[in-house]
Design an enzyme around this catalytic site. Structure first.
Site: not given
Length: 322
Positions: A138, A265, A293
């Site tokens: 991320s 996501d 995610h």
């Protein structure tokens, strides 16, 4: 090593939100880490959590996501996998994320490429005989890709391969998307810890910002405008999100790199993902339909988090053998 099959979400866990949230309940045991503290060149510190070291074995470095740590589900599952196969692993914590406030007003941000570079160069000097692989999750994935893209071939001297998982490649698109609909749940989760940390930072360094305004922030745009951007040398949120986005630099990457982004996501709509023409020949794009995610739950109920570690290890093994 047999490659894992392409990712397919289990039928009992449909949708990007469910696939994002469920890993919280399946994070598994914490590996037996050894903590090491490094002083930074500017008078601060970072903490690194290490697996027990095996001399000469490949080293995998994991950079966590926003408000993440070595305790995050993805960190636990990858480090357990590395331990199983006899590889070394380390999770460097961005400043202020190891459970103890850092010393300086600055903390960390999505474009922290210089911090990534300093950490990787020091690790390379300490482990010159080992193959060195890096994973960014991320926020950590975006910062890693930014480092790779802005350093080009120079990065090949430091690491052998990299992978970015669910990186918010276009921070403007991701930031605004997190302020809409169900995604506001994730924003509230992030803001709860970000505001807590900001209050602690203000006690260390009075006058940095207006705490009342920070506590009134309802989205990441407002928080970044008040805290993240000014503390890290950006004019405002728009300047920060524009300059720190890694997508424009993907064509400059020269290290073999896997960029893994599920199409569902919730953080980044698929229309903002890169295509083949947006990246260099060193970049492998993988965009499965499912995964959420940093979810990638697999198997029958209640599921496990084995798929992502297997995919990363397989990619690095191919790079190791090539």
């Amino acid at each position: 090593m047999t490659p894992p099959p392409p990712y397919t979400a289990p039928g009992w866990l449909p949708g990007g939100h469910a696939q994002t949230i469920w890993p919280i309940f399946r994070k598994g045991p914490l590996p037996d880490f050894r903590r090491e503290r490094w002083n930074t060149p500017d008078g601060d510190f970072i903490d690194l959590d290490w697996l027990p070291t095996i001399a000469g074995a490949p080293l995998v470095v994991l950079f966590h996501g926003l408000e993440g740590s070595s305790r995050s589900p993805y960190a636990r599952s990858l480090m357990r996998k590395l331990q199983d196969i006899g590889w070394n692993g380390v999770v460097p914590h961005f400043r202020g994320c190891s459970g103890e406030p850092n010393r300086l007003p600055r903390a960390y941000h999505s474009g922290d490429a210089d911090e990534i570079g300093w950490i990787l160069e020091r690790l390379a000097s300490q482990h010159p005989a080992s193959r060195r692989f890096v994973v960014g999750i991320s926020l950590g994935g975006n910062a890693l890709l930014l480092w790779l893209g802005t350093r080009g071939r120079v990065a090949c001297r430091t690491i052998d391969a990299a992978a970015a998982v669910c990186a918010p490649l276009d921070l403007t698109a991701a930031g605004h998307n997190l302020g809409r609909g169900f995604n506001r749940l994730y924003t509230r989760h992030f803001l709860a810890t970000l505001k807590h940390n900001a209050a602690a930072k203000l006690r260390q360094h009075p006058g940095l910002f207006n705490l009342e305004n920070v506590l009134r922030a309802t989205n990441l745009y407002e928080f970044d405008n008040l805290v993240t951007a000014p503390l890290h040398g950006f004019r405002n949120t728009d300047d920060y999100w524009h300059r720190a986005s890694s997508k424009p630099y993907l064509k400059e990457i020269r290290v073999p790199t896997l960029v893994l982004n599920p199409l569902n996501d919730p953080f980044l709509p698929p229309r903002f993902l890169p295509g083949r023409l947006d990246v260099s020949s060193s970049v492998t794009l993988e965009q499965p339909s499912d995964g959420g995610h940093v979810g990638f739950v697999s198997g029958g109920w209640p599921g496990n988090l084995d798929w992502l570690p297997r995919r990363l290890v397989h990619f690095f093994t191919l790079c190791h053998n090539s």
